[in-house]
Structure formats: structure tokens, C-alpha cells
Design an enzyme around this catalytic site. Structure first.
Site, PDB file in Angstrom:
ATOM      1  CB  CYS A  43      -0.588  -0.082   3.651  1.00  0.00           C
ATOM      2  SG  CYS A  43      -0.974   0.149   1.915  1.00  0.00           S
ATOM      3  CB  CYS A  99       5.771  -0.250  -1.290  1.00  0.00           C
ATOM      4  SG  CYS A  99       4.589  -1.632  -1.355  1.00  0.00           S
TER       5      CYS A  99
HETATM    6  N1  DGL Z   1       2.065  -2.606   0.923  1.00  0.00           N
HETATM    7  C1  DGL Z   1       1.505  -1.464   0.349  1.00  0.00           C
HETATM    8  C2  DGL Z   1       2.255  -0.184   0.502  1.00  0.00           C
HETATM    9  O1  DGL Z   1       3.019  -0.073   1.430  1.00  0.00           O
HETATM   10  C3  DGL Z   1       0.480  -1.563  -0.736  1.00  0.00           C
HETATM   11  C4  DGL Z   1       0.896  -2.117  -2.012  1.00  0.00           C
HETATM   12  C5  DGL Z   1      -0.280  -2.293  -2.955  1.00  0.00           C
HETATM   13  O2  DGL Z   1      -1.245  -2.923  -2.577  1.00  0.00           O
HETATM   14  O3  DGL Z   1      -0.200  -1.773  -4.074  1.00  0.00           O
HETATM   15  O4  DGL Z   1       2.087   0.721  -0.248  1.00  0.00           O
END
Ligand code: DGL
Length: 276
Positions: free
Chosen positions: A74, A184
Site C-alpha cells: 500500500c 496506488c
Molecule cells: N492501496 C492503497 C495504496 O496503495 C490504499 C488506497 C486507500 O485505501 O486509499 O495507496
């Protein structure tokens, strides 16, 4: 710490599955434990301190399952918490970072677009990363409220999804971007829509594969790579509704999966026999 212990992975939701796909390809024998912190998704609009607390909580749970290393799959949690995690715990942590470096070698206009969450774009880590290369290239950024929800609802083809993607990608193209970085881990699941909105000449960069290679390199260096030839396993956990998360993860992972619920708040106990 045994090399046959599992690798822990966490994300706010199902986005980290885009990284797990590459991890599985790169390391067929490893066992993985994945947590989707679905109860608190999205992270992208939450305060840094909150994301840091969640990351510590999820790490403790993974350590209780004997994780030998943790992939923070993440970008938002990496920006908010990886320094704290590394200072608190002694196992290797590998995080995500928007793939700015590969973009520099691909751009012809010298303008690189970055799609990421609001919190990632606001972070000090992101500022340091882009400042390092700002002499050689211009960065244009776009936060993407709504993208995470599209993926979590498996809404990957609708007109609503297309319109939202066109809006965010269009804003980068209007500023001259010819290369777009997916900052993301949820966004690779929207790749087809993003590529269509951008046109086939625009290069789209996903860092999942590079991160998987880095995890493998790091484990080798630490002598923690699994030493069996057996096919590895995956176990999935969520802090949200396991049925809902299981359906989405099953589709993204291309195989039906069993997913276990964990309490979102209390001190994590060791889950019964994850790897007997
Ligand atoms: N998948 C996440 C990232 O890479 C988080 C997205 C979220 O929960 O806002 O930032």
C-alpha cells in the site's frame, strides 16, 4: 526466524492483491499471509497518525503468525508508516513507492503524471522522492477519490468507472504527461480503463513487479528465502466482512479463496494453525 515461515502482506483492502500476483510469480514456494484492513478502507483520506496506528496493529497480527518479512502493499501506508515500522520491529519491511525512476527513462515530453491517493501525494516521502528528480523532469499529480471504491466493488467496466478514469487521466494528459505512474496498489486493476483513456502511446507504470523482485532479493540477502520446492500457499484475512472480501479477492485472485475475519481493534492473538 525460519526461512519456511510465511511472508506477511497488508493493504487497506484488496489493492495489495496486485502486488501479491507478482510475488507469487517471483517466489512460487513461499507461503503468504494477506490482510485487507477492509474495516478502515480507504486509507487515502485518513490522517497519517491513524494509518500509522493501523499499520502497527496489522504488523503485530502478522508477527503473531510468525511472518519472516512484511510487504506493505500500500503506497499510502508505506508513506505514512514504514519508517515507524522499521524502527519498532526487526524483521525486513518492503514498501511501495510510485515508480518515478522508470518513468524518467520513458518520458519524451519530460512530463510524468502520477495517480495516487490524497494522503500519498501530501506525504513528506513523496515530496522527497519527486524533489530528487525535479531537475530532469516535471511531475504532474492527480489524486483519485473514488478509484479505490470502484475496485473494492469490482466495478471495473461500467460507464461510471470509465467517466471517472477519463476525468483523472485527462487532467494529466492536459498538462502534457506522456507517461503515467500508478501510485496506488488498487489502480493496476483499472489498468485497461486507464490505458484506454490515455491512449496506446502513453506508457503506464505499475511497480508491483519491481517490488516482488526486491522482496526476493532482500530475502536471499537475509538468507530467508523458503528452501522447499513445494508450491506455496496463501491465507487471506480481513478486518471487515469476510464474505464480501472473499468474493472480491476470489475474482481478483482468479481462484475461490477462503478468507478469515480478524477483530479490527483488539490485540491480535495467534490465529489457530495457519501453517501447521
Ligand atoms: N492501496 C492503497 C495504496 O496503495 C490504499 C488506497 C486507500 O485505501 O486509499 O495507496
Amino acid at each position: 526466524m525460519s526461512s519456511n515461515h510465511p511472508i506477511g502482506i497488508f493493504d487497506s483492502g484488496v489493492g495489495g492483491i496486485s502486488v501479491l500476483r507478482w510475488l507469487r510469480k517471483e517466489m512460487p514456494a513461499e507461503n503468504f499471509i494477506y490482510i485487507a484492513d477492509s474495516r478502515y478502507i480507504p486509507y487515502g483520506d485518513k490522517p497519517r497518525e491513524f494509518i500509522e496506528q493501523r499499520s502497527v496493529f496489522l504488523t503485530r497480527f502478522l508477527l503473531a503468525q510468525q511472518a519472516k518479512a512484511i510487504v506493505v502493499a500500500c503506497n499510502t501506508a508505506t508513506a505514512a508508516a514504514i519508517a515507524t515500522l522499521r524502527s519498532m520491529f526487526s524483521i525486513p519491511f518492503i514498501g511501495m513507492e510510485p515508480g518515478v525512476k522508470p518513468a524518467l527513462s520513458l518520458t519524451k515530453t519530460g512530463v510524468v503524471g502520477i495517480l495516487a491517493t490524497t494522503e500519498t501525494l501530501k506525504s513528506q516521502k513523496f515530496e522527497i522522492l519527486t524533489n530528487r528528480f525535479s531537475d530532469t523532469c516535471e511531475f504532474v499529480v492527480q489524486d483519485c477519490p473514488g478509484f479505490v471504491e470502484l475496485v473494492e466493488q469490482m466495478d471495473l467496466q461500467s460507464q461510471k468507472a470509465r467517466d471517472l478514469v477519463r476525468r483523472y487521466v485527462g487532467s494529466l494528459l492536459d498538462k502534457g504527461a506522456d507517461t503515467i505512474v500508478l501510485g496506488c496498489t488498487h489502480y493496476p486493476f483499472l489498468l485497461e480503463l486507464i490505458q484506454n483513456a490515455a491512449g496506446q502511446d502513453v506508457r503506464i507504470i505499475d511497480t508491483g513487479r519491481a517490488v516482488a523482485r526486491e522482496v526476493s532479493r532482500r530475502l536471499r540477502e537475509e538468507r530467508l528465502l523458503c528452501d522447499t520446492d513445494n508450491a506455496g500457499t496463501e491465507i487471506f484475512f480481513t478486518t471487515g466482512d469476510p464474505e464480501k472480501a472473499g468474493q472480491v479477492i476470489g475474482r481478483l485472485w482468479d481462484t475461490p479463496v477462503e478468507i478469515f475475519a480478524i477483530p479490527a481493534e483488539v490485540t491480535p492473538e495467534k490465529h489457530p494453525d495457519p501453517f501447521p
